[in-house]
Design a protein around this motif. Sequence first.
Motif, PDB file in Angstrom:
ATOM      1  N   ARG A  10       3.888  -0.056   5.969  1.00 42.34           N
ATOM      2  CA  ARG A  10       3.278   0.375   4.719  1.00 42.34           C
ATOM      3  C   ARG A  10       3.969   1.668   4.289  1.00 42.34           C
ATOM      4  O   ARG A  10       4.457   2.433   5.123  1.00 42.34           O
ATOM      5  CB  ARG A  10       1.778   0.633   4.873  1.00 42.34           C
ATOM      6  N   VAL A  15       4.004   4.961   1.004  1.00 49.04           N
ATOM      7  CA  VAL A  15       3.427   5.592  -0.178  1.00 49.04           C
ATOM      8  C   VAL A  15       4.298   6.798  -0.513  1.00 49.04           C
ATOM      9  O   VAL A  15       4.929   7.384   0.366  1.00 49.04           O
ATOM     10  CB  VAL A  15       1.956   6.021   0.087  1.00 49.04           C
ATOM     11  N   ASP A  17       6.568   6.564   5.185  1.00 52.62           N
ATOM     12  CA  ASP A  17       6.605   5.202   5.714  1.00 52.62           C
ATOM     13  C   ASP A  17       5.898   5.161   7.054  1.00 52.62           C
ATOM     14  O   ASP A  17       6.174   5.995   7.924  1.00 52.62           O
ATOM     15  CB  ASP A  17       8.053   4.749   5.931  1.00 52.62           C
ATOM     16  N   GLU A  70      -2.629  -5.467   8.875  1.00 50.50           N
ATOM     17  CA  GLU A  70      -2.091  -5.775   7.546  1.00 50.50           C
ATOM     18  C   GLU A  70      -3.173  -5.848   6.483  1.00 50.50           C
ATOM     19  O   GLU A  70      -2.866  -5.864   5.295  1.00 50.50           O
ATOM     20  CB  GLU A  70      -1.328  -7.106   7.581  1.00 50.50           C
ATOM     21  N   SER A  71      -4.427  -5.904   6.883  1.00 47.12           N
ATOM     22  CA  SER A  71      -5.522  -6.057   5.924  1.00 47.12           C
ATOM     23  C   SER A  71      -5.656  -4.805   5.041  1.00 47.12           C
ATOM     24  O   SER A  71      -5.246  -3.712   5.432  1.00 47.12           O
ATOM     25  CB  SER A  71      -6.831  -6.329   6.656  1.00 47.12           C
ATOM     26  N   PRO A  72      -6.247  -4.967   3.852  1.00 47.64           N
ATOM     27  CA  PRO A  72      -6.370  -3.837   2.924  1.00 47.64           C
ATOM     28  C   PRO A  72      -7.147  -2.649   3.499  1.00 47.64           C
ATOM     29  O   PRO A  72      -6.903  -1.513   3.112  1.00 47.64           O
ATOM     30  CB  PRO A  72      -7.105  -4.433   1.719  1.00 47.64           C
ATOM     31  N   TRP A  80      -4.098   0.132   7.498  1.00 46.65           N
ATOM     32  CA  TRP A  80      -3.095   1.145   7.142  1.00 46.65           C
ATOM     33  C   TRP A  80      -2.984   1.351   5.635  1.00 46.65           C
ATOM     34  O   TRP A  80      -2.736   2.473   5.176  1.00 46.65           O
ATOM     35  CB  TRP A  80      -1.730   0.809   7.744  1.00 46.65           C
ATOM     36  N   THR A  81      -3.178   0.306   4.842  1.00 48.60           N
ATOM     37  CA  THR A  81      -3.108   0.454   3.382  1.00 48.60           C
ATOM     38  C   THR A  81      -4.162   1.445   2.901  1.00 48.60           C
ATOM     39  O   THR A  81      -3.871   2.359   2.126  1.00 48.60           O
ATOM     40  CB  THR A  81      -3.284  -0.910   2.685  1.00 48.60           C
ATOM     41  N   ASP A  82      -5.399   1.279   3.361  1.00 44.60           N
ATOM     42  CA  ASP A  82      -6.480   2.175   2.962  1.00 44.60           C
ATOM     43  C   ASP A  82      -6.233   3.595   3.465  1.00 44.60           C
ATOM     44  O   ASP A  82      -6.437   4.572   2.740  1.00 44.60           O
ATOM     45  CB  ASP A  82      -7.814   1.649   3.499  1.00 44.60           C
ATOM     46  N   THR A 103      -3.627   5.197   1.320  1.00 42.89           N
ATOM     47  CA  THR A 103      -4.177   5.453  -0.012  1.00 42.89           C
ATOM     48  C   THR A 103      -5.020   6.722  -0.002  1.00 42.89           C
ATOM     49  O   THR A 103      -4.913   7.568  -0.896  1.00 42.89           O
ATOM     50  CB  THR A 103      -5.017   4.253  -0.490  1.00 42.89           C
TER      51      THR A 103
END
Length: 155
Positions: free
Chosen positions: A11, A13, A117, A138-140, A143-145, A148
């Motif tokens: 992931r 940002v 990264d 990989e779920s939202p 790591w994505t949350d 964010t």
Amino acid sequence: MSTESVIAVHRAVTVPLDPDRAFELFTARMSAYWPREHSIGTAPLDQVVVEPRAGGRWYERGTDGGECDWGRVAVWEPPGRVVLLWQIGADWRFDPGLETEVHVSFTEEEPGRTRVDIEHRHLERYGEQAAAMQGLFESPGAWTDTLTRFARLAE
């Protein structure tokens, strides 16, 4: 020679900070953005601590003052990268015999903007649970949350 296939989740940002500030925010202020529900301690999460050196601990401190290890710092190279050893098993308990690796790099894209990264590597070390753990990371809400929330704090 190992024929082990490496399973990883990546992931990224971009934040409006220079690499020094992004690195400091990510490592020294993890408590400010880490999702409170992502805790393995017996008490509610109060702090996430990354000791600032190779060999340092990575752990949580609960509201009761108790500590619960998550892993260790494998590489400490500010402001370019940090590698954290994630030692939390599929049962969400600290497992000193398990080491997956959270590689975090900080790359200046332009003055005052840094790409962060995260690559969570070696999920194959979960054995039979590797695919399930990969899906979870990989779920939202994983790591994505977390990234964010980190990016929001950096603004």
